[in-house]
Design an enzyme around this catalytic site. Sequence first.
Site, PDB file in Angstrom:
ATOM      1  CE  LYS A   1      -3.847   2.108   2.535  1.00  0.00           C
ATOM      2  NZ  LYS A   1      -4.997   1.954   3.626  1.00  0.00           N
TER       3      LYS A   1
ATOM      4  CB  SER B   1      -8.503   0.883   5.498  1.00  0.00           C
ATOM      5  OG  SER B   1      -9.251   2.173   5.859  1.00  0.00           O
TER       6      SER B   1
ATOM      7  CB  SER C   1      -8.122   4.053   2.826  1.00  0.00           C
ATOM      8  OG  SER C   1      -7.210   3.313   3.899  1.00  0.00           O
TER       9      SER C   1
END
Length: 487
Positions: free
Chosen positions: A77, A176, A152
Amino acid sequence: MDYFKNDLASLHTSLVNKEISAEELTKATFAGIKEKEPVVDAFLTLNEEKALQTAREIDAQGIDADNVLAGIPIGIKDNIVTKDLRTTAASKMLENFEPIYDATVMEKLQAAQMINVGKLNMDEFAMGSSTETSAFKKTKNAWDQTKVPGGSSGGSAAAVASGEVLASLGSDTGGSIRQPAAFNGIVGMKPTYGRVSRYGLIAFASSLDQIGPFTRTVKDNALVLNAISGQDARDFTTSAQPVPDFTQGIADGVKGMKIAVPKEYLGEGVAEDVKAAIKNAITTFETLGAKVEEVSLPHSKYGVGVYYIIASSEASSNLERFDGIRYGYRAPDVKTLEEVYVKSRSQGFGDEVKRRIMLGTFSLSAGTYDAFFKKAAQVRTLICQDFAKVYQDYDLILGPTAPTVAYGLGEKIDDPVTMYMNDILTIPTNLAGLPGMSIPAGFSQGLPIGLQLIAPQFAEQTLYRAGYAFEQATSFHKEIPVIGGQA
């Protein structure tokens, strides 16, 4: 490389037996990424040259038969800093930022000889539930490219679900990791707060953020968590709690386990098809020998309100460092110091980030601190006490991960309150610092439904045991999405 037909153990066997080299595996991974990226849009930056160099070094050294992760490609990420590799947190503010050091989790993955193939798209500064607030691109759901991948960590989930990589790292502040795992039909684990170092994670809300893995199967997830867990002198919030081998006892089953289902988690707002899948999952656990009973978490209904005050307050403090002076975006044509601050932030941050900074600054200001931030902190304590009470009698809590399946791109982005409510089932876990995992539990309208399991602090092994038992008894994890018309 067909990642739908492999797991970490089978790939490791192929590498040890020299049926494939780490370099060949990495090349095949990049070929797959390039084929699927035009449809999925999961990656922001590829790390091809360095990844291939690392793979060649691992091949020259030879694959250690005891190290299951050696030579395996992984996606990261883009809010986890990677030395000399662009790290943007999906924000214009950090569009050209190349860190000069690695996050602790990156050092641990390197020690495990995993290969970082690139950085994955996300909501800007991890603020969002759909990966639509990214400043650069909109990632698509692996199952239906007209739907959001969740957020996210949407890029991290979509990359694994679409077969671009076998594993990825995400971060979870209010759901997330778990919510995008549910939307994409894969396994996503948010470990106990303090289990994994946050050093090198670009901070959103420091008392809530936690890094965790995405994989296609429960056992693969446990193997990756083994590698990234542990105390870190550079992060004082990490725990000295010893790290067990999370795969130990994973096949012991759930016979005799007591599982609680909070009535609030199956209340109004949860879609009927999601409720039906969770009720089927409850039946599966009972068939496997677990005792499942209804309980109440009375303060969970305040979770979203508490979360958005606390998370936004911490964000307004954490994002102060982006001032247009030391690093990050700096507005051109500025004449005074005040203009540097105002214009750099106005142009560098997106709407959702600005919204949360304003909400947090308001909550912390002198006239409103007692009414908002202090009150939220008190209710957070009540939420923690609710969980503690349930865990006196039960091993696990079970419920849906998200109230609905994935919704359409652009469908909810203009309605922040609806977007915020999307995290209602995952937020309490972060407020209490507990480990939570989402696993595939069914389909509706061709889209995956996620089952969430929540355990007491540092009881990740219990989660993996229950998740593995459910996975072995069902076949949802074997379903494969159709990517851009190609099965």
